[in-house]
Design a protein around this motif. Sequence first.
Motif, PDB file in Angstrom:
ATOM      1  N   SER A 140      -5.010  -5.033 -11.839  1.00 61.80           N
ATOM      2  CA  SER A 140      -5.413  -5.574 -10.539  1.00 61.80           C
ATOM      3  C   SER A 140      -5.795  -4.481  -9.552  1.00 61.80           C
ATOM      4  CB  SER A 140      -4.288  -6.429  -9.959  1.00 61.80           C
ATOM      5  OG  SER A 140      -3.158  -5.638  -9.644  1.00 61.80           O
ATOM      6  N   HIS A 141      -5.601  -3.217  -9.917  1.00 65.63           N
ATOM      7  CA  HIS A 141      -6.045  -2.123  -9.042  1.00 65.63           C
ATOM      8  C   HIS A 141      -7.537  -2.211  -8.767  1.00 65.63           C
ATOM      9  CE1 HIS A 141      -7.676  -0.193 -12.678  1.00 65.63           C
ATOM     10  NE2 HIS A 141      -8.406   0.518 -11.842  1.00 65.63           N
ATOM     11  N   ARG A 142      -8.277  -2.877  -9.660  1.00 63.28           N
ATOM     12  CA  ARG A 142      -9.736  -3.003  -9.504  1.00 63.28           C
ATOM     13  C   ARG A 142     -10.107  -3.807  -8.259  1.00 63.28           C
ATOM     14  NH1 ARG A 142     -12.005  -1.588 -14.418  1.00 63.28           N
ATOM     15  NH2 ARG A 142     -10.529  -1.489 -16.163  1.00 63.28           N
ATOM     16  N   LEU A 143      -9.184  -4.610  -7.746  1.00 62.14           N
ATOM     17  CA  LEU A 143      -9.458  -5.456  -6.588  1.00 62.14           C
ATOM     18  C   LEU A 143      -9.151  -4.748  -5.272  1.00 62.14           C
ATOM     19  CD1 LEU A 143      -7.762  -8.713  -7.940  1.00 62.14           C
ATOM     20  CD2 LEU A 143     -10.195  -8.089  -8.074  1.00 62.14           C
ATOM     21  N   ALA A 144      -8.626  -3.527  -5.334  1.00 64.37           N
ATOM     22  CA  ALA A 144      -8.098  -2.867  -4.141  1.00 64.37           C
ATOM     23  C   ALA A 144      -9.145  -2.037  -3.422  1.00 64.37           C
ATOM     24  CB  ALA A 144      -6.923  -1.974  -4.531  1.00 64.37           C
ATOM     25  N   LYS A 145      -8.948  -1.937  -2.118  1.00 59.86           N
ATOM     26  CA  LYS A 145      -9.664  -0.992  -1.278  1.00 59.86           C
ATOM     27  C   LYS A 145      -8.609  -0.274  -0.434  1.00 59.86           C
ATOM     28  CE  LYS A 145     -13.980  -1.447  -2.388  1.00 59.86           C
ATOM     29  NZ  LYS A 145     -14.735  -0.297  -2.946  1.00 59.86           N
ATOM     30  N   LEU A 146      -8.534   1.025  -0.587  1.00 62.17           N
ATOM     31  CA  LEU A 146      -7.479   1.797   0.052  1.00 62.17           C
ATOM     32  C   LEU A 146      -7.936   2.311   1.411  1.00 62.17           C
ATOM     33  CD1 LEU A 146      -4.630   3.018  -0.488  1.00 62.17           C
ATOM     34  CD2 LEU A 146      -5.796   5.048  -1.343  1.00 62.17           C
ATOM     35  N   ARG A 156      -4.202  -4.061  10.246  1.00 62.15           N
ATOM     36  CA  ARG A 156      -4.815  -5.188   9.538  1.00 62.15           C
ATOM     37  C   ARG A 156      -3.826  -6.318   9.336  1.00 62.15           C
ATOM     38  NH1 ARG A 156      -5.952  -2.270   4.186  1.00 62.15           N
ATOM     39  NH2 ARG A 156      -4.055  -1.184   4.897  1.00 62.15           N
ATOM     40  N   PRO A 157      -4.325  -7.558   9.244  1.00 64.85           N
ATOM     41  CA  PRO A 157      -3.441  -8.670   8.869  1.00 64.85           C
ATOM     42  C   PRO A 157      -2.894  -8.419   7.465  1.00 64.85           C
ATOM     43  CG  PRO A 157      -5.517  -9.479   9.743  1.00 64.85           C
ATOM     44  CD  PRO A 157      -5.695  -8.013   9.546  1.00 64.85           C
ATOM     45  N   TYR A 158      -1.599  -8.549   7.312  1.00 68.92           N
ATOM     46  CA  TYR A 158      -0.964  -8.251   6.028  1.00 68.92           C
ATOM     47  C   TYR A 158      -1.235  -9.350   5.012  1.00 68.92           C
ATOM     48  CZ  TYR A 158       2.717  -7.374   2.577  1.00 68.92           C
ATOM     49  OH  TYR A 158       3.405  -7.139   1.412  1.00 68.92           O
ATOM     50  N   LYS A 159      -1.652  -8.939   3.821  1.00 68.69           N
ATOM     51  CA  LYS A 159      -1.843  -9.853   2.702  1.00 68.69           C
ATOM     52  C   LYS A 159      -1.052  -9.291   1.519  1.00 68.69           C
ATOM     53  CE  LYS A 159      -6.456 -11.283   4.218  1.00 68.69           C
ATOM     54  NZ  LYS A 159      -7.898 -11.364   3.849  1.00 68.69           N
ATOM     55  N   GLY A 160      -0.075 -10.054   1.065  1.00 72.26           N
ATOM     56  CA  GLY A 160       0.855  -9.545   0.075  1.00 72.26           C
ATOM     57  C   GLY A 160       0.211  -9.069  -1.213  1.00 72.26           C
ATOM     58  N   THR A 165      -2.202  -4.759  -4.876  1.00 77.85           N
ATOM     59  CA  THR A 165      -3.311  -4.105  -5.592  1.00 77.85           C
ATOM     60  C   THR A 165      -3.560  -2.706  -5.049  1.00 77.85           C
ATOM     61  OG1 THR A 165      -5.065  -5.017  -4.153  1.00 77.85           O
ATOM     62  CG2 THR A 165      -4.398  -6.338  -6.059  1.00 77.85           C
ATOM     63  N   THR A 166      -3.402  -2.543  -3.742  1.00 74.46           N
ATOM     64  CA  THR A 166      -3.588  -1.223  -3.138  1.00 74.46           C
ATOM     65  C   THR A 166      -2.550  -0.235  -3.662  1.00 74.46           C
ATOM     66  OG1 THR A 166      -4.492  -2.218  -1.123  1.00 74.46           O
ATOM     67  CG2 THR A 166      -3.671   0.032  -0.953  1.00 74.46           C
ATOM     68  N   PRO A 260      -1.936  -1.312 -27.366  1.00 74.56           N
ATOM     69  CA  PRO A 260      -2.261  -0.245 -26.419  1.00 74.56           C
ATOM     70  C   PRO A 260      -3.426   0.631 -26.866  1.00 74.56           C
ATOM     71  CG  PRO A 260      -0.183   0.206 -27.531  1.00 74.56           C
ATOM     72  CD  PRO A 260      -0.569  -1.187 -27.899  1.00 74.56           C
ATOM     73  N   THR A 261      -4.260   0.962 -25.899  1.00 76.82           N
ATOM     74  CA  THR A 261      -5.406   1.831 -26.128  1.00 76.82           C
ATOM     75  C   THR A 261      -5.810   2.457 -24.802  1.00 76.82           C
ATOM     76  OG1 THR A 261      -7.608   1.933 -27.156  1.00 76.82           O
ATOM     77  CG2 THR A 261      -7.178   0.070 -25.706  1.00 76.82           C
ATOM     78  N   GLY A 262      -6.699   3.430 -24.837  1.00 76.25           N
ATOM     79  CA  GLY A 262      -7.219   3.985 -23.604  1.00 76.25           C
ATOM     80  C   GLY A 262      -8.147   2.991 -22.931  1.00 76.25           C
ATOM     81  N   VAL A 263      -7.970   2.762 -21.629  1.00 76.83           N
ATOM     82  CA  VAL A 263      -8.780   1.794 -20.897  1.00 76.83           C
ATOM     83  C   VAL A 263      -9.413   2.464 -19.688  1.00 76.83           C
ATOM     84  CG1 VAL A 263      -7.466  -0.215 -21.673  1.00 76.83           C
ATOM     85  CG2 VAL A 263      -6.760   0.985 -19.588  1.00 76.83           C
ATOM     86  N   ALA A 264     -10.458   1.801 -19.164  1.00 80.42           N
ATOM     87  CA  ALA A 264     -11.172   2.325 -18.007  1.00 80.42           C
ATOM     88  C   ALA A 264     -10.456   1.961 -16.718  1.00 80.42           C
ATOM     89  CB  ALA A 264     -12.600   1.778 -17.993  1.00 80.42           C
ATOM     90  N   ARG A 265     -10.926   2.504 -15.626  1.00 80.08           N
ATOM     91  CA  ARG A 265     -10.374   2.193 -14.312  1.00 80.08           C
ATOM     92  C   ARG A 265     -11.514   2.060 -13.307  1.00 80.08           C
ATOM     93  NH1 ARG A 265      -6.954   7.603 -14.676  1.00 80.08           N
ATOM     94  NH2 ARG A 265      -7.650   7.437 -16.815  1.00 80.08           N
ATOM     95  N   SER A 266     -11.196   1.604 -12.121  1.00 83.29           N
ATOM     96  CA  SER A 266     -12.226   1.340 -11.130  1.00 83.29           C
ATOM     97  C   SER A 266     -12.856   2.628 -10.608  1.00 83.29           C
ATOM     98  CB  SER A 266     -11.633   0.559  -9.957  1.00 83.29           C
ATOM     99  OG  SER A 266     -10.774   1.390  -9.192  1.00 83.29           O
ATOM    100  N   ARG A 267     -13.991   2.468  -9.949  1.00 81.18           N
ATOM    101  CA  ARG A 267     -14.673   3.638  -9.372  1.00 81.18           C
ATOM    102  C   ARG A 267     -13.792   4.336  -8.348  1.00 81.18           C
ATOM    103  NH1 ARG A 267     -20.634   2.677  -7.148  1.00 81.18           N
ATOM    104  NH2 ARG A 267     -20.841   2.191  -9.373  1.00 81.18           N
ATOM    105  N   ASP A 268     -13.095   3.544  -7.522  1.00 79.68           N
ATOM    106  CA  ASP A 268     -12.222   4.157  -6.524  1.00 79.68           C
ATOM    107  C   ASP A 268     -11.087   4.942  -7.174  1.00 79.68           C
ATOM    108  OD1 ASP A 268     -13.729   3.152  -4.487  1.00 79.68           O
ATOM    109  OD2 ASP A 268     -12.280   1.645  -3.831  1.00 79.68           O
ATOM    110  N   ALA A 269     -10.632   4.489  -8.323  1.00 75.62           N
ATOM    111  CA  ALA A 269      -9.500   5.144  -8.988  1.00 75.62           C
ATOM    112  C   ALA A 269      -9.855   6.517  -9.549  1.00 75.62           C
ATOM    113  CB  ALA A 269      -8.965   4.255 -10.109  1.00 75.62           C
TER     114      ALA A 269
END
Length: 298
Positions: A140-146, A156-160, A165-166, A260-269
């Motif tokens: 779910s890190h893919r949905l985050a904006k830090l 900001r209004p808090y969203k759990g 994800t952040t 388990p295997t190596g997986v990709a991550r988001s651009r921000d990550a």
Amino acid sequence: MAKADHWVADLPQTGRRFVVTGGSGGLGLETARVLAANGADVVLAVRNVAKGAAAAATLTGSVEVRRLDVADLSSVREFAAEIGPVDVLINNAGVLAVPYALTVDGFETQLATNHLGHFALANLMLPQISDRVVAISSDSHRLAKLDLTDLNWERRPYKGFTAYTTSKLANLLFTAELQRRLTQTGSTLRSVAAHPGSTATSITGNTGNGFKTWVGSWGHKIAGMSVEKGALSSLYAATMDIPGNSFIGPDGFKEMSGWPTGVARSRDAVDPDLAKGLWERSEELTGVRFPLPVAPTE
């Protein structure tokens, strides 16, 4: 990295010492169970010592219980000062989509528990670690904006779930920046990360919203994996000969289940500037710094 097809956790670990935060239940307990059964000395680092002792009694092998509240920096400092030599630190403890609250140090709970406490713990323990640090993140890190200017959700209004994800993006940025610093100093230590896919645990049980808790719990049970299989990513990341900054997750559809295997991550990550910025803010907030001298960049 080769895919770990039908990988089974048959992992001789005799003589190696592991610390597993949040080891009294769920993925942490299962990770500890497999490690101890394969000869490792395992420290369950837990907030509730009585619960940890009850969990340890269900395990076979060398298991020790020590108190650690990763959401309390005084507890983190005390634990790190007393733990002694360790081969592997598995930063597993976490909370998900909890209602807004501040810790004793004044940090938003998910930021404190999932990132800042583990950031401080790893850096304080680093001179005593001989092999690697494992951070448990989430797809779910893919949905985050830090937002580095508002890590504590003061503007900001808090969203759990967004805060969750952040914090999981923060885990991957921590992993990358720690590995960069280790490599720069010539250290052979490794910093790696893993995520368990969709695994049925109790982490969804504290959202403060009955419907969200029910959906999260049953969604994982229907579409996800057992704890025994979900823990394989953590075990793989903690024991296999993989490169630093590896990210391990399930190989199935949308990384929800599988082996388990190596997986990709988001651009921000993989943004080095964001990783450095988060590291600097984390040092400011915790008062804990990277303990090894960092060579100047060319």
